[in-house]
Design an enzyme around this catalytic site. Structure first.
Site, mmCIF file in Angstrom:
data_model
loop_
_atom_site.group_PDB
_atom_site.id
_atom_site.type_symbol
_atom_site.label_atom_id
_atom_site.label_comp_id
_atom_site.label_asym_id
_atom_site.label_seq_id
_atom_site.Cartn_x
_atom_site.Cartn_y
_atom_site.Cartn_z
ATOM 1 N N SER A 1 33.262 49.462 47.593
ATOM 2 C CA SER A 1 33.997 50.406 46.743
ATOM 3 C C SER A 1 33.012 51.202 45.896
ATOM 4 O O SER A 1 32.278 50.642 45.075
ATOM 5 C CB SER A 1 34.971 49.654 45.836
ATOM 6 O OG SER A 1 35.480 50.563 44.893
ATOM 7 N N HIS B 1 35.095 52.640 50.596
ATOM 8 C CA HIS B 1 36.361 52.649 49.855
ATOM 9 C C HIS B 1 36.244 53.559 48.632
ATOM 10 O O HIS B 1 35.310 53.432 47.842
ATOM 11 C CB HIS B 1 36.689 51.211 49.438
ATOM 12 C CG HIS B 1 38.025 51.027 48.810
ATOM 13 N ND1 HIS B 1 39.189 50.943 49.551
ATOM 14 C CD2 HIS B 1 38.398 50.910 47.508
ATOM 15 C CE1 HIS B 1 40.218 50.773 48.726
ATOM 16 N NE2 HIS B 1 39.762 50.757 47.474
ATOM 17 N N ASP C 1 38.156 54.959 45.331
ATOM 18 C CA ASP C 1 39.250 54.682 44.399
ATOM 19 C C ASP C 1 39.565 55.901 43.547
ATOM 20 O O ASP C 1 38.786 56.258 42.658
ATOM 21 C CB ASP C 1 38.853 53.526 43.472
ATOM 22 C CG ASP C 1 38.894 52.190 44.181
ATOM 23 O OD1 ASP C 1 39.931 51.879 44.804
ATOM 24 O OD2 ASP C 1 37.884 51.456 44.116
ATOM 25 N N MET D 1 41.929 57.502 40.748
ATOM 26 C CA MET D 1 42.855 57.106 39.671
ATOM 27 C C MET D 1 43.148 58.312 38.798
ATOM 28 O O MET D 1 42.247 59.110 38.516
ATOM 29 C CB MET D 1 42.234 56.008 38.810
ATOM 30 C CG MET D 1 41.771 54.802 39.618
ATOM 31 S SD MET D 1 41.236 53.473 38.545
ATOM 32 C CE MET D 1 40.482 52.364 39.751
ATOM 33 N N HIS E 1 41.795 55.413 48.523
ATOM 34 C CA HIS E 1 42.852 54.607 47.901
ATOM 35 C C HIS E 1 43.392 55.392 46.710
ATOM 36 O O HIS E 1 42.741 55.470 45.671
ATOM 37 C CB HIS E 1 42.232 53.259 47.467
ATOM 38 C CG HIS E 1 43.164 52.339 46.758
ATOM 39 N ND1 HIS E 1 42.728 51.210 46.105
ATOM 40 C CD2 HIS E 1 44.519 52.357 46.600
ATOM 41 C CE1 HIS E 1 43.756 50.571 45.574
ATOM 42 N NE2 HIS E 1 44.855 51.255 45.849
ATOM 43 N N MET F 1 45.450 55.800 43.690
ATOM 44 C CA MET F 1 46.222 55.133 42.630
ATOM 45 C C MET F 1 46.711 56.233 41.703
ATOM 46 O O MET F 1 46.236 56.392 40.576
ATOM 47 C CB MET F 1 45.328 54.120 41.899
ATOM 48 C CG MET F 1 45.110 52.843 42.708
ATOM 49 S SD MET F 1 43.667 51.926 42.168
ATOM 50 C CE MET F 1 42.401 52.797 43.073
ATOM 51 N N MET G 1 46.483 44.501 46.937
ATOM 52 C CA MET G 1 45.708 44.489 45.688
ATOM 53 C C MET G 1 45.656 43.056 45.167
ATOM 54 O O MET G 1 46.688 42.465 44.858
ATOM 55 C CB MET G 1 46.361 45.386 44.627
ATOM 56 C CG MET G 1 46.184 46.878 44.822
ATOM 57 S SD MET G 1 44.477 47.455 44.927
ATOM 58 C CE MET G 1 43.736 46.771 43.458
ATOM 59 N N ASP H 1 41.731 43.957 48.338
ATOM 60 C CA ASP H 1 40.971 44.768 47.384
ATOM 61 C C ASP H 1 41.077 44.204 45.975
ATOM 62 O O ASP H 1 42.158 44.181 45.393
ATOM 63 C CB ASP H 1 41.538 46.204 47.429
ATOM 64 C CG ASP H 1 40.810 47.169 46.508
ATOM 65 O OD1 ASP H 1 39.731 46.826 45.999
ATOM 66 O OD2 ASP H 1 41.336 48.288 46.311
ATOM 67 N N GLY I 1 38.236 41.758 43.204
ATOM 68 C CA GLY I 1 37.696 40.428 42.937
ATOM 69 C C GLY I 1 37.110 39.739 44.157
ATOM 70 O O GLY I 1 37.064 38.511 44.225
ATOM 71 N N GLY J 1 33.564 46.004 45.256
ATOM 72 C CA GLY J 1 32.798 46.918 44.414
ATOM 73 C C GLY J 1 31.663 46.209 43.729
ATOM 74 O O GLY J 1 30.494 46.299 44.141
#
Ligand code: DX5
Ligand code: ZN
Length: 214
Positions: free
Chosen positions: A7, A30, A32, A34, A63, A65, A134, A172, A174, A194
């Protein structure tokens, strides 16, 4: 074989070209996105994706969000995304947006917040190229893996076999070498990570530990 999607959110934004050179063996990248509304954080948009597109051979796994994803998918496709994943909580009719994404020659995915039951996807699964589970609350990198996510992965893997479907099961949030092994055991086919990847001195070694964690 398991695929890995580092990520970009955890990379050093002051030198993205160099960062991309450290993760060449990863299959996907990936991305992200947002918007400060769907989640309480802001990241980057299509301009950044377009700028780095020439410097990576990876599948660009975007992705979203964001609220109202239908309004923005085209600009993310034009920027060079190979996959567009949006949130089931952000739309009322996922199927029409999936069809639109497919009509533009791009793979379509749906994602779920940790509190959303995976069964809401039951009718949509045959039309999806990927499901993004998630395993942290969307919004920030560096959070702890939520173990209940493994149940969702197992359910998706079981339904995939039973109904002979083809979607990738992506997890995705942790993910490190330990949680990567648990997710693979549960049936995940793609691991997004990430902080574990970009926080490592030797990124290729981190990718290797995620692949061979079991
Ligand atoms: C969180 C993002 C994740 C995040 C993962 O909202 O969707 O992709 O970048 O970061 P780590 O691997 O640090 O949990
Ligand atoms: Zn993500």
């Amino acid at each position: 074989m398991i695929k890995i999607a580092p990520s970009l959110l955890a990379a050093d934004f002051s030198c993205l070209r160099e960062e991309l050179d450290t993760i060449k063996s990863a299959e996907w990248l990936h991305l992200d996105v947002m918007d400060g509304h769907f989640v309480q954080n802001l990241t980057f948009g299509p301009g950044l994706i377009k700028a780095i597109r020439p410097y990576s051979k990876q599948q660009f796994d975007t992705h979203l969000m964001i609220e109202d994803p239908a309004r923005y998918v085209d600009v993310f496709i034009e920027a060079g995304s190979n996959h567009i994943t949006f949130h089931v909580e952000a739309v009322s009719n996922p199927l029409s947006l999936i069809e639109h994404i497919h009509a533009r020659g791009v793979k379509a995915g749906l994602s779920l917040r940790p509190a959303t039951p995976v069964e809401v996807l039951a009718d949509t699964l045959p039309f999806l190229d990927l499901v993004l589970v998630m395993s942290v609350e969307p919004g920030f990198g560096g959070q702890a893996f939520i173990p209940e996510s493994l149940e969702k992965i197992r359910w998706l893997a079981q339904v995939k076999t039973q109904r002979q479907l083809n979607y990738e099961i992506v997890v995705d949030g942790g993910i490190d070498d330990k949680t990567a092994a648990l997710c693979q055991e549960a049936g995940a086919t793609v691991l997004v990570a990430g902080s574990y990847v970009f926080g490592a001195k030797d990124r290729e070694a981190a990718l290797g530990r995620m692949r061979h964690g079991r």
